[in-house]
Design a protein around this motif. Structure first.
Motif, PDB file in Angstrom:
ATOM      1  N   VAL A 220      37.774  61.898  23.365  1.00 38.51           N
ATOM      2  CA  VAL A 220      38.630  60.708  23.419  1.00 38.51           C
ATOM      3  C   VAL A 220      38.144  59.803  24.547  1.00 38.51           C
ATOM      4  N   HIS A 221      37.938  58.548  24.233  1.00 44.82           N
ATOM      5  CA  HIS A 221      37.619  57.557  25.262  1.00 44.82           C
ATOM      6  C   HIS A 221      38.851  56.707  25.518  1.00 44.82           C
ATOM      7  N   VAL A 222      39.199  56.552  26.761  1.00 43.49           N
ATOM      8  CA  VAL A 222      40.331  55.702  27.135  1.00 43.49           C
ATOM      9  C   VAL A 222      39.801  54.630  28.088  1.00 43.49           C
TER      10      VAL A 222
ATOM     11  N   LYS B 190      42.255  47.810  28.517  1.00 36.15           N
ATOM     12  CA  LYS B 190      42.060  46.732  27.556  1.00 36.15           C
ATOM     13  C   LYS B 190      41.374  45.538  28.215  1.00 36.15           C
ATOM     14  N   ASN B 191      40.683  44.753  27.393  1.00 31.24           N
ATOM     15  CA  ASN B 191      40.092  43.521  27.911  1.00 31.24           C
ATOM     16  C   ASN B 191      41.190  42.638  28.490  1.00 31.24           C
ATOM     17  N   GLY B 192      40.914  42.073  29.631  1.00 29.99           N
ATOM     18  CA  GLY B 192      41.895  41.208  30.263  1.00 29.99           C
ATOM     19  C   GLY B 192      42.718  41.923  31.311  1.00 29.99           C
TER      20      GLY B 192
ATOM     21  N   VAL C 229      50.068  50.430  26.727  1.00 34.63           N
ATOM     22  CA  VAL C 229      50.387  49.068  27.176  1.00 34.63           C
ATOM     23  C   VAL C 229      49.126  48.400  27.745  1.00 34.63           C
ATOM     24  N   ILE C 230      48.370  49.166  28.502  1.00 33.05           N
ATOM     25  CA  ILE C 230      47.196  48.566  29.167  1.00 33.05           C
ATOM     26  C   ILE C 230      45.876  49.217  28.766  1.00 33.05           C
ATOM     27  N   GLU C 231      45.937  50.310  28.018  1.00 24.79           N
ATOM     28  CA  GLU C 231      44.695  51.012  27.685  1.00 24.79           C
ATOM     29  C   GLU C 231      44.513  51.121  26.173  1.00 24.79           C
ATOM     30  N   SER C 232      43.254  51.097  25.761  1.00 26.44           N
ATOM     31  CA  SER C 232      42.940  51.371  24.366  1.00 26.44           C
ATOM     32  C   SER C 232      42.184  52.696  24.316  1.00 26.44           C
ATOM     33  N   TYR C 233      42.247  53.353  23.167  1.00 25.48           N
ATOM     34  CA  TYR C 233      41.562  54.647  23.067  1.00 25.48           C
ATOM     35  C   TYR C 233      40.790  54.714  21.762  1.00 25.48           C
ATOM     36  N   SER C 234      39.796  55.570  21.747  1.00 21.89           N
ATOM     37  CA  SER C 234      39.091  55.868  20.499  1.00 21.89           C
ATOM     38  C   SER C 234      38.866  57.369  20.429  1.00 21.89           C
TER      39      SER C 234
END
Lengths: 76, 76
Positions: free
Chosen positions: A5-7, A10-12, A67-72
């Motif tokens: 899992v990559h966390v 988010k951009n911005g 809220v502030i992170e995206s994951y794959s």
């Protein structure tokens, strides 16, 4: 079976850790580093039969702050 | 161009952060998580012409503590 899992932030979203790394690389004489983002990688050893959907559920509930992170998720 | 660096604790080095995640996943009802290792992922925006060797040099000098951590570089 394993999952990775990559966390990432988010951009911005400001990434002070990445900024600190970028600055330190410049101070060490590495030119041409234009940006750095730092995130987490989580490697999970899973029982056979665990689905990608379950891993995504783990991300939503614990591994990432959506809220502030995206994951794959990558099953390996 | 971009590079992605993974930094993980070497096998045999205790990973309390990963252990905490494993425990928390169990407490949330996710069965079958047999092990968790947590590491860092660093995404670098680089000037064109930066070589993989230079990125490895950054890892040796700053990004990884090679006594206890291993790293891998991926140019993307």
């Amino acid at each position: 079976m394993k999952a990775r899992v990559h966390v990432m932030l988010k951009n911005g979203v400001l990434d002070p850790q990445g900024e600190a790394v970028r600055h330190a690389l410049g101070a060490l004489g590495f030119d041409g580093v234009e940006g750095v983002r730092q995130g987490k990688v989580i490697e999970l050893d899973l029982a056979d039969g665990t689905s990608e959907a379950q891993v995504k559920d783990m991300c939503e509930k614990l591994l990432a702050n959506t809220v502030i992170e995206s994951y794959s998720v990558e099953m390996i």
